[in-house]
Enzyme design. Structure first.
Site, PDB file in Angstrom:
ATOM      1  N   GLU A   1       0.762  -0.719  -0.261  1.00 40.61           N
ATOM      2  CA  GLU A   1       0.295   0.091   0.339  1.00 40.61           C
ATOM      3  C   GLU A   1       1.668   1.059  -0.020  1.00 40.61           C
ATOM      4  O   GLU A   1       0.318   2.199  -0.512  1.00 40.61           O
ATOM      5  CB  GLU A   1      -0.869  -0.271   1.217  1.00 40.61           C
ATOM      6  CG  GLU A   1      -2.233  -1.160   1.160  1.00 40.61           C
ATOM      7  CD  GLU A   1      -2.715  -0.830   1.943  1.00 40.61           C
ATOM      8  OE1 GLU A   1      -3.058  -0.007   3.036  1.00 40.61           O
ATOM      9  OE2 GLU A   1      -3.322  -2.288   2.828  1.00 40.61           O
TER      10      GLU A   1
ATOM     11  N   ASP B   1      -1.449  -4.603   3.597  1.00 42.53           N
ATOM     12  CA  ASP B   1      -1.945  -4.237   4.960  1.00 42.53           C
ATOM     13  C   ASP B   1      -2.652  -5.687   5.740  1.00 42.53           C
ATOM     14  O   ASP B   1      -3.652  -6.055   4.786  1.00 42.53           O
ATOM     15  CB  ASP B   1      -2.166  -3.490   5.417  1.00 42.53           C
ATOM     16  CG  ASP B   1      -1.572  -1.776   5.935  1.00 42.53           C
ATOM     17  OD1 ASP B   1      -0.294  -2.135   5.028  1.00 42.53           O
ATOM     18  OD2 ASP B   1      -1.393  -1.009   5.178  1.00 42.53           O
TER      19      ASP B   1
ATOM     20  N   GLU C   1      -8.908  -4.093   5.665  1.00 43.76           N
ATOM     21  CA  GLU C   1      -8.958  -3.263   4.677  1.00 43.76           C
ATOM     22  C   GLU C   1      -7.852  -3.617   3.606  1.00 43.76           C
ATOM     23  O   GLU C   1      -8.328  -3.829   2.552  1.00 43.76           O
ATOM     24  CB  GLU C   1      -8.922  -2.182   5.074  1.00 43.76           C
ATOM     25  CG  GLU C   1      -9.972  -0.866   5.851  1.00 43.76           C
ATOM     26  CD  GLU C   1     -11.280  -1.247   5.450  1.00 43.76           C
ATOM     27  OE1 GLU C   1     -11.338  -0.781   4.405  1.00 43.76           O
ATOM     28  OE2 GLU C   1     -11.740  -0.962   6.494  1.00 43.76           O
TER      29      GLU C   1
ATOM     30  N   TYR D   1       5.683   2.931  10.469  1.00 38.97           N
ATOM     31  CA  TYR D   1       4.598   3.284  10.313  1.00 38.97           C
ATOM     32  C   TYR D   1       3.821   4.207  10.929  1.00 38.97           C
ATOM     33  O   TYR D   1       3.143   3.591  12.241  1.00 38.97           O
ATOM     34  CB  TYR D   1       3.871   2.212  10.189  1.00 38.97           C
ATOM     35  CG  TYR D   1       2.156   2.362   8.632  1.00 38.97           C
ATOM     36  CD1 TYR D   1       2.555   3.001   7.553  1.00 38.97           C
ATOM     37  CD2 TYR D   1       1.643   2.373   9.031  1.00 38.97           C
ATOM     38  CE1 TYR D   1       2.199   3.227   6.712  1.00 38.97           C
ATOM     39  CE2 TYR D   1       0.243   2.582   8.380  1.00 38.97           C
ATOM     40  CZ  TYR D   1       0.710   2.884   7.490  1.00 38.97           C
ATOM     41  OH  TYR D   1      -0.772   3.244   6.249  1.00 38.97           O
TER      42      TYR D   1
ATOM     43  N   HIS E   1       0.830  -3.906  11.910  1.00 40.03           N
ATOM     44  CA  HIS E   1       2.022  -2.865  12.397  1.00 40.03           C
ATOM     45  C   HIS E   1       2.713  -2.941  13.754  1.00 40.03           C
ATOM     46  O   HIS E   1       1.920  -3.198  14.473  1.00 40.03           O
ATOM     47  CB  HIS E   1       1.757  -1.052  11.464  1.00 40.03           C
ATOM     48  CG  HIS E   1       0.477  -1.659  10.628  1.00 40.03           C
ATOM     49  ND1 HIS E   1      -0.149  -0.974  10.578  1.00 40.03           N
ATOM     50  CD2 HIS E   1       2.012  -1.195   8.590  1.00 40.03           C
ATOM     51  CE1 HIS E   1      -0.794  -0.368   8.879  1.00 40.03           C
ATOM     52  NE2 HIS E   1       0.485  -0.838   8.440  1.00 40.03           N
TER      53      HIS E   1
END
Length: 535
Positions: free
Chosen positions: A7, A79, A83, A282, A327
């Site tokens: 992404e 990820d 989503e 991140y 993450h």
DNA sequence: CAGTGAGCGAGCTTCCGCTTGACTT
């Protein structure tokens, strides 16, 4: 050649280094397809949905198609959350005609070993996760696009909006404002004695009662003026204070707002910059996890800077039920205390650095002190008991790295039976304070606690409320407008579930069941749509 | 004939979550 799709372009650059020549690594920059903006795009009965390219994504997908055609294999490294799985799904649907050899690769840390492992163990998409995302997306669309027009009609104002996230957020602000409006100012009076110990140190003790009437306080004060004081008891309690957790997006935004005066939007911009420069991990995360190798480097830093006895341990924290944990925590990528950058970005980095270090340090040890005094006087039938509270730092531990102020000062050393000399009796006027208005930071923290909103949207929520004319910022405080109060009242009356603080958590619970394959996603959407719309 | 008003229709407004850079203000 093999194609690896992620992404974030920053991740793409890093991963390209790890995978080397045989791989082309590309970034989607978020979702590539979504429901159309200008229409509902969902049949409210069948829940069939129309998905279109998002702005500018047609070109990108065409490029990916071209690359896929020339590739041996395609890895979808979006990820590892709801989503991300949906993004992977739409990519697969677009690319499968060009190249059927498509695999899903997942990793939770951008490290060489994690990336290489994700390629070796790449497998199938998890369609249950994808279905949960359909349910989330479509429910949000139905609620938002069916209820907003109801407000346009009811308020003759075609710019209003309602939604699963913004409406309870607005209710928080309105309810707090009303608590403040309805707050009756109350004063109270404390009687205090300023005393001197035999060694000449000062000690303040108070009578533990809040007088509403200054004349009542005065009666006690007069009696104390002719009293003799002695130490009745000394209670010392050792207490360990645990280090703070490392930052996640919500706590970073709250802390940067409170300590650096940076509103969440600004913090996210700076954090994004630090991330793109490779200085931090991140910045949109809900996980407290720290890579153990990285933790080791910070531990070395602690040893070198503070000493062996300040080293704590890598702790694991249970995430909230709504967390996706795709993450790591927000932390520096290297154990370096500063970065070649100036201004607020460097301040933010410093905050993140110190917080990360502190989270890996030893608990602080504090001594809580409670001294009871006895006041004896001919005018008193029974002795009066006065109280003095204090605290002393025994071992600062993590507080060296992440300053934290003890609210209490240390008391002088005292023994039972010691006589004290009275210096002065005071009556202090105090006020019971109304609750404080939300700042952007405290609102984000509250929303996160309720599971409302996601790391990528916290900063956006207030912006939306402002654009709709619901909220104004006065200094650092958020103040809801009269319109906001009317809208919240209207929604509370007609759509109570929408503004129920537990609604998102309820939805999440059902989405979990979809993710586990125990429930049909369309059933979930229909059920919540019915419950929210009141049918 | 110009100005006014009623009636009609077209176009716009709206959600949440994922990610940046290209664009305008």
């Amino acid at each position: 050649m093999k194609l690896f799709i992620v992404e974030s372009p920053t991740k793409a650059r890093t991963i390209k280094k790890y995978l080397g020549k045989g791989f082309v690594v590309k970034a989607t920059m978020g979702h590539v397809k979504d429901l159309p903006e200008k229409e509902l795009g969902v049949d409210p009965e069948t829940l069939e949905a129309k998905y279109v390219y998002r702005k500018g994504k047609k070109k990108l997908v065409d490029e990916l198609k071209r690359l896929a055609q020339r590739s041996e294999e395609v890895y979808l490294g979006t990820d590892p959350d709801r989503e991300g799985e949906a993004i992977a799904y739409f990519l697969r649907e677009e690319l499968k005609r060009k190249n059927p050899k498509i695999k899903r690769a997942t990793f939770r840390e951008v490290t060489e070993s994690a990336i290489k492992k994700s390629v070796r163990s790449a497998g199938e998409l998890d369609m249950n996760l994808v279905k949960a995302q359909f349910a989330r997306r479509i429910l949000d669309r139905l609620i938002g696009y069916l209820l907003s027009p109801v407000l346009w009609d009811a308020f003759k104002n075609p710019k209003l909006s309602a939604g699963r996230v913004q409406s309870p957020a607005l209710r928080l602000l309105v309810e707090r404002e009303r608590q403040i409006e309805g707050f009756k100012k109350r004063k109270y009076y404390l009687v205090k004695a300023v005393l001197r110990t035999p060694s000449g140190e000062k000690l303040e003790a108070y009578y533990d009662y809040r007088y509403e009437n200054p004349s009542d306080a005065k009666v006690v004060a007069e009696k104390l003026k002719e009293a003799f004081f002695s130490v009745k008891s000394v209670k010392l309690k050792k207490e360990k204070v645990a280090p703070p957790k490392p930052f996640i997006t919500s706590t970073l935004q709250a802390e940067a707002d409170a300590k650096l005066g940076l509103p969440p939007e600004k913090t996210q911009k700076l954090a994004q910059f630090l991330y793109e420069q490779g200085f931090i991990t991140y910045p949109r995360t809900d996980s407290y996890r720290i890579n153990p190798e990285a933790a080791k480097a910070f531990t070395e830093f602690i040893k070198k800077t503070y000493g062996e006895e300040f080293v704590g341990r890598l702790r694991r924290f249970k995430a909230r039920a709504t967390a996706q944990e795709a993450h790591e925590a927000v932390r520096p990528t290297a154990a370096k205390p500063s970065v070649p950058v100036e201004g607020p970005a460097s301040k933010l980095y410093g905050l993140i650095f110190n917080r990360t270090v502190a989270s890996l340090m030893k608990e602080a040890e504090v001594e809580r002190q409670e001294v009871k005094l006895e006041a004896v006087s001919p005018s008193l039938k029974r002795p009066l008991e006065l109280l003095a509270k204090g605290a002393r730092m025994l071992f600062p531990g993590w507080m060296l790295a992440y300053p934290y102020e003890l609210k209490q000062k240390p008391l002088p050393e005292l023994e039972e039976g010691t006589l004290l000399e009275l210096e002065e009796v005071k009556i202090e006027e105090r006020e019971v304070k109304p609750p404080e208005r939300y700042t952007e930071g405290t609102l984000v923290k509250t929303l996160e606690k309720l599971g409302i909103g996601r790391p990528s949207t916290y900063a956006q929520i207030v912006k939306t409320l402002k654009e709709r004319g619901y909220v104004e910022k006065k200094g650092k405080y958020l103040v809801p407008t009269e319109l906001a109060k009317k809208v919240v009242d209207y929604l509370s009356e007609h759509y109570p579930l929408l503004v129920d603080y537990g609604f998102t958590a309820e939805v999440e619970k059902k989405l979990d069941e979809v993710e586990e394959g125990r429930r049909d996603w369309k059933e979930v959407v229909r059920e919540f749509k019915r419950k929210v719309m009141g049918e």
